[in-house]
Design an enzyme around this catalytic site. Structure first.
Site, mmCIF file in Angstrom:
data_model
loop_
_atom_site.group_PDB
_atom_site.id
_atom_site.type_symbol
_atom_site.label_atom_id
_atom_site.label_comp_id
_atom_site.label_asym_id
_atom_site.label_seq_id
_atom_site.Cartn_x
_atom_site.Cartn_y
_atom_site.Cartn_z
ATOM 1 N N CYS A 115 -1.961 13.085 5.677
ATOM 2 C CA CYS A 115 -2.128 13.721 4.370
ATOM 3 C C CYS A 115 -3.079 14.912 4.426
ATOM 4 O O CYS A 115 -2.859 15.928 3.765
ATOM 5 C CB CYS A 115 -2.618 12.703 3.344
ATOM 6 N N ASN A 161 0.937 16.220 -4.296
ATOM 7 C CA ASN A 161 0.850 15.184 -3.278
ATOM 8 C C ASN A 161 1.771 15.535 -2.117
ATOM 9 O O ASN A 161 2.467 16.558 -2.139
ATOM 10 C CB ASN A 161 1.212 13.822 -3.884
ATOM 11 N N GLN A 217 5.039 13.541 3.967
ATOM 12 C CA GLN A 217 4.441 13.107 5.226
ATOM 13 C C GLN A 217 5.111 11.877 5.805
ATOM 14 O O GLN A 217 4.767 11.432 6.916
ATOM 15 C CB GLN A 217 2.948 12.853 5.031
ATOM 16 N N HIS A 238 -7.487 9.568 0.999
ATOM 17 C CA HIS A 238 -6.312 10.420 0.899
ATOM 18 C C HIS A 238 -6.724 11.836 0.526
ATOM 19 O O HIS A 238 -7.685 12.040 -0.217
ATOM 20 C CB HIS A 238 -5.378 9.853 -0.180
#
Length: 446
Positions: free
Chosen positions: A70, A385, A64, A364
């Site tokens: 996110c 992630n 990102q 997040h």
């Protein structure tokens, strides 16, 4: 009780500190390396080995960059896992920039409508002050993503690639927020002057035209149709011409987003379990999917996540990633830093207290792609992630079960995994939370 810090008190503190035989060594280590590096617990590093009994096959992680998208990346990652598996494609990505464009445009309209709706509220009141503090931002929630996809669909990354401002969003956000605050002043002034609804609508349309131009120049023009071309792992070339974003989602992602629910664990006194909640003035698309949470026990939340992983489907989840987390090694574990040994204290707050006292919120969103089960119980989780391959283990993190308990607040689950009791609970009319409630926080960490 003395109200001031005296010289005598400081001398006493220094005398007490000098009695610690390890004080100088700890001070040197922390001053040289920082608190977290100096207190890292190697037992945690060893325990968080990145191996998992139940694991979904995924590919290269996305990045990102310097943006707070996110929640989009996590959702689009769950979509691409299914698409890549179904069509045998490696390292395919959907366009995060395409979703980002429409999110910012819709958030701008949502803000302007909220300003009109709250025109009778005082400018310095908590509600209008909250709206003006952040007119729009990169962050979001699952239901906001659902609203965007239902209205605009998705496109491959090749159809609308990243731009400078999509990857480094600060300048765009600052300019857009300033413009929206200026627009808010204009709209509130017009209402005070008694301007008609038609006059307000005309002015707001001009405002949106200017915002559309800003977004188009910064992020590009969203395609209304495109050609989809790819080569699969069997080296077969495929092409489909003139797809619309909605048709692409329907055919290639092929998910009924209404089948998915947001399950949370918020153990504060004001949120009884097995009830549903929404948040006032939180959203992006006017008339879109409202925020809707079902609050459950943490054990239930984890059981649901395990069921979905074992059904070979990854899990969007929201957490407070900055707590007890090592970004370099990709370890998320309550034991990763030993503050007690260095400083002689730990922060003694439970999960509800951290929410109530502003010590933790959802910051997040990532994706659960695996879990390690021992005698049917989870002890660690595999996390995909969106910080690129340099963070963690080629972009993947390992999360301890205890960290999951303390700092995970939300998972998105297919309703088929809910028990009949939970499905009935989900259908209840939601209780309304204030905009500044901790469960109104947005996933925005980068």
């Amino acid at each position: 009780m003395s109200k001031e810090i005296t010289t005598q008190l400081v001398q006493e503190f220094n005398t007490n500190l000098a009695k610690r035989v390890d004080a100088k060594a700890i001070q040197n280590a922390i001053m040289k390396n920082g608190i977290n590096a100096a207190t890292e617990n190697m037992s945690s590093v060893i325990a968080m080995t990145p191996l998992f009994s139940d694991e979904i096959e995924t590919g290269k992680v996305a990045n990102q960059m310097q943006s707070g998208r996110c929640w989009m990346f996590a959702a689009l990652n769950t979509f691409r896992h299914l698409l890549s598996s179904k069509y045998n494609i490696k390292d395919f990505e959907l366009s995060q920039n395409y979703v980002n464009f429409w999110d910012k445009f819709e958030k701008s309209n949502f803000f302007l409508e909220s300003i009109i709706e709250t025109s009778a509220e005082p400018l310095d009141g908590r509600l209008v002050s909250w709206l003006l503090e952040t007119p729009q931002q990169d962050g979001g929630q699952w239901d906001m993503l659902v609203s965007l996809i239902k209205k605009y669909g998705v496109v491959p990354k090749s159809a609308m690639p990243e731009t400078f401002q999509s990857s480094k969003s600060a300048d765009l956000n600052h300019l857009l927020d300033s413009k929206l605050r200026s627009n808010a002043f204009t709209l509130r002034s017009m209402i005070t002057e008694g301007k008609s609804v038609d006059q307000l609508a005309a002015v707001k349309t001009t405002m949106l035209q200017e915002i559309y131009q800003l977004l188009t120049f910064s992020l590009g023009t969203p395609p209304s149709s495109f050609d989809f071309e790819y080569r699969n792992l069997d080296n077969e070339f495929k092409r489909e011409l003139n797809l619309t974003p909605l048709n692409f989602f329907a055919k290639y992602v092929d998910l009924d987003l209404d089948d998915y629910v947001s399950v949370i664990h918020a153990p504060t006194a004001d949120k009884p379990l097995n009830q549903t909640y929404t948040v006032e003035f939180l959203g992006n698309v006017i008339g879109g999917t409202p925020i809707h949470y079902l609050n459950v026990e943490m054990s239930t939340l984890k059981e649901l996540a395990i069921r979905q992983i074992q059904d070979n489907e990854s899990v969007w989840f929201g957490c407070d990633v900055g707590k007890a987390s090592n970004r370099v090694s990709g370890i998320m574990d309550t034991a990763i830093f030993d503050y007690q040994q260095a400083f002689g204290f730990n922060v003694e707050l439970d999960k509800a207290q951290r929410l109530d006292y502003k010590d933790s919120i959802l910051t997040h969103a990532m994706v659960l792609t695996g879990v390690n089960l021992v005698d049917g119980k989870s002890n660690r989780w595999k996390v995909e992630n969106s910080w690129g391959e340099k963070a963690g283990n080629n972009g993947y993190f390992t999360m301890s079960d205890d960290w999951m308990d303390h700092y995970t607040y939300q998972v998105v689950i297919n309703k088929k995994h809910l028990s009949p009791e939970l499905q009935a609970a989900w259908k209840q009319a939601p209780h309304s939370l204030k905009p500044w409630d901790p469960m109104g926080s947005l996933a925005i960490m980068h």
